[in-house]
Design an enzyme around this catalytic site. Sequence first.
Site, mmCIF file in Angstrom:
data_model
loop_
_atom_site.group_PDB
_atom_site.id
_atom_site.type_symbol
_atom_site.label_atom_id
_atom_site.label_comp_id
_atom_site.label_asym_id
_atom_site.label_seq_id
_atom_site.Cartn_x
_atom_site.Cartn_y
_atom_site.Cartn_z
ATOM 1 N N GLY A 111 0.835 -1.209 0.000
ATOM 2 C CA GLY A 111 0.000 0.000 0.000
ATOM 3 C C GLY A 111 0.862 1.249 0.000
ATOM 4 N N GLY B 102 0.349 5.540 0.685
ATOM 5 C CA GLY B 102 -0.502 6.693 0.979
ATOM 6 C C GLY B 102 0.176 7.941 0.475
ATOM 7 C CB SER C 256 3.300 11.205 3.700
ATOM 8 O OG SER C 256 2.188 11.008 4.543
ATOM 9 C CB VAL D 206 1.491 -0.065 3.961
ATOM 10 C CG1 VAL D 206 1.126 -1.221 4.890
ATOM 11 C CG2 VAL D 206 0.947 1.247 4.520
ATOM 12 C CE LYS E 19 0.470 5.365 7.528
ATOM 13 N NZ LYS E 19 -0.942 5.685 7.696
ATOM 14 C CG ASP F 243 -9.055 10.581 5.262
ATOM 15 O OD1 ASP F 243 -9.831 10.999 4.377
ATOM 16 O OD2 ASP F 243 -7.860 10.313 5.044
HETATM 17 N N1 LIG Z 1 -2.426 -2.987 8.047
HETATM 18 C C1 LIG Z 1 -2.495 -2.977 6.724
HETATM 19 N N2 LIG Z 1 -2.544 -4.134 6.061
HETATM 20 C C2 LIG Z 1 -2.607 -4.138 4.712
HETATM 21 N N3 LIG Z 1 -2.629 -3.042 3.945
HETATM 22 C C3 LIG Z 1 -2.577 -1.865 4.564
HETATM 23 C C4 LIG Z 1 -2.505 -1.767 5.972
HETATM 24 N N4 LIG Z 1 -2.467 -0.464 6.298
HETATM 25 C C5 LIG Z 1 -2.523 0.219 5.160
HETATM 26 N N5 LIG Z 1 -2.592 -0.610 4.102
HETATM 27 C C6 LIG Z 1 -2.661 -0.219 2.683
HETATM 28 O O1 LIG Z 1 -1.804 0.891 2.486
HETATM 29 C C7 LIG Z 1 -2.544 2.003 1.969
HETATM 30 C C8 LIG Z 1 -1.952 3.288 2.518
HETATM 31 O O2 LIG Z 1 -1.998 3.296 3.924
HETATM 32 P P1 LIG Z 1 -2.513 4.530 4.744
HETATM 33 O O3 LIG Z 1 -3.898 4.850 4.294
HETATM 34 O O4 LIG Z 1 -2.340 4.269 6.179
HETATM 35 O O5 LIG Z 1 -1.519 5.669 4.262
HETATM 36 P P2 LIG Z 1 -1.800 7.182 4.222
HETATM 37 O O6 LIG Z 1 -0.536 7.884 3.870
HETATM 38 O O7 LIG Z 1 -2.476 7.560 5.485
HETATM 39 O O8 LIG Z 1 -2.818 7.275 3.011
HETATM 40 P P3 LIG Z 1 -4.001 8.289 2.760
HETATM 41 O O9 LIG Z 1 -3.426 9.609 2.896
HETATM 42 O O10 LIG Z 1 -4.457 7.972 1.389
HETATM 43 O O11 LIG Z 1 -5.070 8.000 3.755
HETATM 44 C C9 LIG Z 1 -3.967 1.753 2.399
HETATM 45 O O12 LIG Z 1 -4.886 2.381 1.540
HETATM 46 C C10 LIG Z 1 -4.069 0.235 2.335
HETATM 47 O O13 LIG Z 1 -4.381 -0.174 1.021
#
Ligand SMILES: Nc1ncnc2c1ncn2[C@@H]1O[C@H](COP(=O)(O)OP(=O)(O)OP(=O)(O)O)[C@@H](O)[C@H]1O
Length: 693
Positions: free
Chosen positions: A23, A25, A27, A30, A45, A139
Amino acid sequence: MAQVSDKKFPVNAKDYNLYEEVGEGVSATVYRALCIPLNEIVAIKVLDLEKCNNDLDGIRREVQTMTLTDHSNLLRAHCSFTTGHNLWVVMPYMAGGSCLHIMKSSFAEGFEEPVIATLLREVLKALVYLHAHGHIHRDVKAGNILLDSNGAVKLADFGVSACMFDTGDRQRSRNTFVGTPCWMAPEVMQQLHGYDFKADIWSFGITALELAHGHAPFSKYPPMKVLLMTLQNAPPGLDYERDKKFSKSFKELVAACLVKDPKKRPSSEKLLKHHFFKQARSNDYLARTILDGLSPLGDRFRMLKAKEADFLVQNQALYEDKEHLSQQEYIRGISAWNFNLEDLKNQAALIQDCDSISNTEDLTVSGKQRNGHDNVGIAEEISSPKRAHHSNSAPHIEYERNDIHTLETIGAFPIKPLQALKDCFDVCEDDSGAGSPSWKDDIQLDSEQPSQIQSSQKVGDPQAGRDDGEILGQSSSLPQSIFPAHKKDLSGTLLPDNVLSPRKMNGDGDREYLQPLRYLSERNYSGPLQYRQKKDITNHTSVEDTSEGAVVQRRGRFKVTSAELSPKAPTNSFSNQVSGGSTNPTTQSLTPASVLPSLHCILQQNTVQREELVKLIKYMEQTSGNTMEFAEAGTNDLSQLPPASSRERELQMQVIQLQQRIGSLVEELQRQKMKNVQLEVKLNTFFRKEGKI
Ligand SMILES: Nc1ncnc2c1ncn2[C@@H]1O[C@H](COP(=O)(O)OP(=O)(O)OP(=O)(O)O)[C@@H](O)[C@H]1O
């Protein structure tokens, strides 16, 4: 130490093997990983703290919330620690991935209703818990709903969650843009009275539509339009031909959530009792229905990334425009919306030009729709690469009444777009009539809730410096009372203050919102707006120069302070100055001489418009034989026209005042000249005396 699970998860990077990326995001990246001592697969992450120069408190909050929450539907971190310049957050591995990714892989048109009911019920349970403990998630969206291999559903990403019990400086930040535009509640956009947990209910409603259609409403539009549409249009709903398959109760649920007045939205607790959830089933059902047959998460993620890359290459020209880049990030399902208020204003100013093109296309659609030819939507679909991207399958028919309404609205965008933007922040449509479900009467509306906001930014980077693990502790910024359970292993702060948050040291959890633009992330897109910004530069107060209420734009989310968003504040710098509202030194460079031509021009335009009106009225009289007294009085002689409008008079007054100011400036100049002459005389006398000596 930031560790709360029964098992002791090590807080050293060497105890983990990072595998593939699963995954990404805004910034953070994962990874699937192995916790070697426990022989357990986890997700890690990775956030790059060096890139995270403006929201360390936000990260701290996210980790705290992730660690301290104790609910089966919330993704809880096992532990977190820094390694090199990265922060690692170790959490349960959710092998199913996010609902967004599942839809992108296999359900491009959205899920079946029982699946949606099951997913939403689980999310709602998480929201009930968060709200009861004083948190707003902020969110909620399909991209943040994760599933494990058994079909268990967890709400993730507390990056922008906020505590409603915060007070003081943080409370003052309630007028802050946080969230992702398509899911963002109107009151969050409007910034009139702040917002509370009801903002999550709106996002929940949008998420329901996202799960039903495979994408969020308005997702094909760039962020600025999403803002305008959310504010100006009737709330989206399940009202279209394609939605016939959905039950009445589902439609009612969505309509109840998507009411613009937050007070009229039900609480999460009430919503959970909605009869729509009677059709919700087990986790096992989800596993069988939507997870069966899916390839491993890492493979799916790789495929989606490859598709995105292809799409980007194919549409390179389109995405050279930075707003479209942001749009593209939306399409990827992450929250990378990067705007500050100046950008928003400038986009609003440009919107006429942009829309003149899109309107041509869309008017055809709307016109044809009125004629009942449904298939014409295909043309629009095919012609829109952005739209097509939402679906992995063949382009499907889709146009919405709202879209058409919006295009009409935007097509009729007033001559002064900045003013219009101001208006749209001002206006909160009374949508009490919009979709009032009968069951709604049962809801006890509990609007009296504390409001609050916080935000975060997360930065991702692949593994680096894995050797020097550093334990992160519990932060003092989280009210301790709200998560009474699972504190046994917590000691100190999750993220050391001195490492993560220099600003925290003053106990001002909110200073980040007042940081000047030097904290802007590198994603502060201005792109196509540059020309206009340059053009306006003499009239604009420099954003960098602002201190109180300075725009702080965050990577990943809107973040605009209340001062700029005040709906009453003129959004047009010109109007600000002519009304004498600004005393900012940077705006003082605007001299009367530079304003006068504009004022004259406006006056001239007014006169011309009056003449045009007179001609028109005369013409109408002649053609209709209308002998109305008013018309006669008004048109027989221009001199008999009603006196100039109040606006005109106001402008005339301003012209007079400016002329007076010019007069007094000229006087002041004369005085200074006199002083100069006197000084020169004195100096000469002095030098003469010196010479004699
Ligand atoms: N525990 C997990 N297990 C599997 N996949 C995960 C997990 N945590 C996050 N992901 C994947 O990683 C992606 C990005 O993680 P996350 O949303 O926490 O990042 P972010 O930077 O906060 O993204 P955003 O700003 O889009 O919300 C998620 O959309 C998901 O697909």
